[in-house]
Design a protein around this motif. Structure first.
Motif: not given
Length: 359
Positions: A48-77
């Motif tokens: 889910g953190i990596a952006g690889l789950l097909e279904r995930l509700d909730g929010e992720l924030a990295l350094d206060g910035h929204d990470l949830s909307a970024r696709p997996a390839w833009r998450r620098n993971v």
């Protein structure tokens, strides 16, 4: 806040709950270890953190910035899986260098990073070999070196040592903490089913079960004050033994007519039925509390774990040295009442912890 924050992460697929309302903070520069049994939700959390789950509700924030909307390839993971994933047509050096070349890094910097990563995992001398020429453990180390060579925001390690041989696992376990702690600008999340590994590596420990977080905090705090019998069972190896008992005044009545004095930390509770827990290392072989019969013996190097049937229930005892006790052997066991944990009989919540660990 610098780090990663999970706000209510929930994943349900075909009515099966994989994650349920996960709310956690993963600081940068610290190692957060997620421990839980198989199917606890550890891998789902990482995916889910990596952006690889097909279904995930909730929010992720990295350094206060929204990470949830970024696709997996833009998450620098970077993620290292239980099952090693390498490019079979590339040699070890090129496997590690592959993501660096994709980012058009200068050749001399790639060489420096590859050398450093391979040296850390002990594979410098194998740099020209193909994955098919390596052992399973060596192939896992290639995957680990590839992740360590990159500058990423989030480093996810899903039981990375599980496929290594025992000796190498012990060696890398000792080195891992220093190796991962050096990544001060990276969120590091490490999963395991091994309590010893979790205690050794973690700055922050998260205990998961059936998709939920049961407890999070410093490893020693969770070990000393597990929030429930389930937590205590997950973080104890050999497993904690649990016995039903009734508190009556100044004593505890157990099955089989076994009676223990109620130590101060237990005597303050209201009379009633409870579930007692005691760790294997706190039981003593040759004590006078209860007689038992050996069901199974497990020798782990310099220690022996004995799985016993007793009148008051099943007990797991750990003692130093190799004990030559075959199944069916009769033994006596000491159960020190002052080292008993007390849990609620219905919910399993911790009611009282041994006085010797209270701060």
């Amino acid at each position: 806040m610098t780090g990663l924050e999970a706000r209510g992460l929930t994943s349900v697929v075909d009515d099966v709950v994989h994650l349920k309302d996960i709310r956690l903070v993963f600081p940068k520069g610290q190692i957060t270890t997620v421990i839980g049994r198989t199917l606890a939700g550890k891998t789902s959390l990482l995916r889910g953190i990596a952006g690889l789950l097909e279904r995930l509700d909730g929010e992720l924030a990295l350094d206060g910035h929204d990470l949830s909307a970024r696709p997996a390839w833009r998450r620098n993971v970077a993620m290292v899986y239980q099952q090693f994933i390498n490019y079979p047509h590339l040699n070890v050096e090129d496997n590690v260098a592959f993501p660096l070349r994709r980012h058009r890094m200068p050749a001399d910097e790639i060489r420096r990073r590859v050398d450093e990563a391979l040296d850390r995992v002990g594979l410098l001398q194998y740099r020209q070999r193909k994955p098919s020429e390596l052992s399973g453990g060596q192939q896992q180390r290639v995957a680990l070196a590839r992740a360590l060579s990159r500058d990423v925001d989030i480093l996810l390690l899903d039981e990375p040592l599980v496929n290594l041989d025992y000796k190498l696992r012990e060696q890398l376990r000792e080195e891992f903490r220093g190796l991962l702690k050096s990544r001060r600008d990276t969120v590091v999340i490490y999963t395991t089913t091994d309590p010893e590994e979790a205690m050794l590596i973690s700055d922050q420990l998260v205990v998961m079960h059936e998709g939920q977080v049961l407890q999070a905090g410093r490893p020693e705090e969770i070990f000393e004050q597990p929030a429930s019998a389930t937590v205590a069972g997950i973080i104890s190896d050999p497993p904690m033994s649990f016995l039903d008992a009734t508190l009556k005044g100044d004593h505890l009545d157990l099955a089989g007519g076994v009676r223990l004095p109620a130590p101060p930390h237990v005597a303050v509770l209201a009379p009633g039925t409870y579930r007692l827990g005691i760790r294997a290392g706190d039981l003593s072989l040759g004590g006078a509390t209860v007689a038992g019969v050996v069901n199974f013996r497990e020798v782990t190097g310099s220690e022996t774990a004995l799985y016993l049937d007793t009148a008051c229930g099943e007990l797991t005892l750990q003692t130093e040295g190799v004990q030559a006790l075959s199944p069916g052997a009769r033994v006596s066991v000491g159960v020190p009442a002052e080292r008993l944990y007390v849990f609620a009989a219905d919910s399993g919540a911790l009611m009282a912890a041994p006085a010797f660990i209270q701060r």
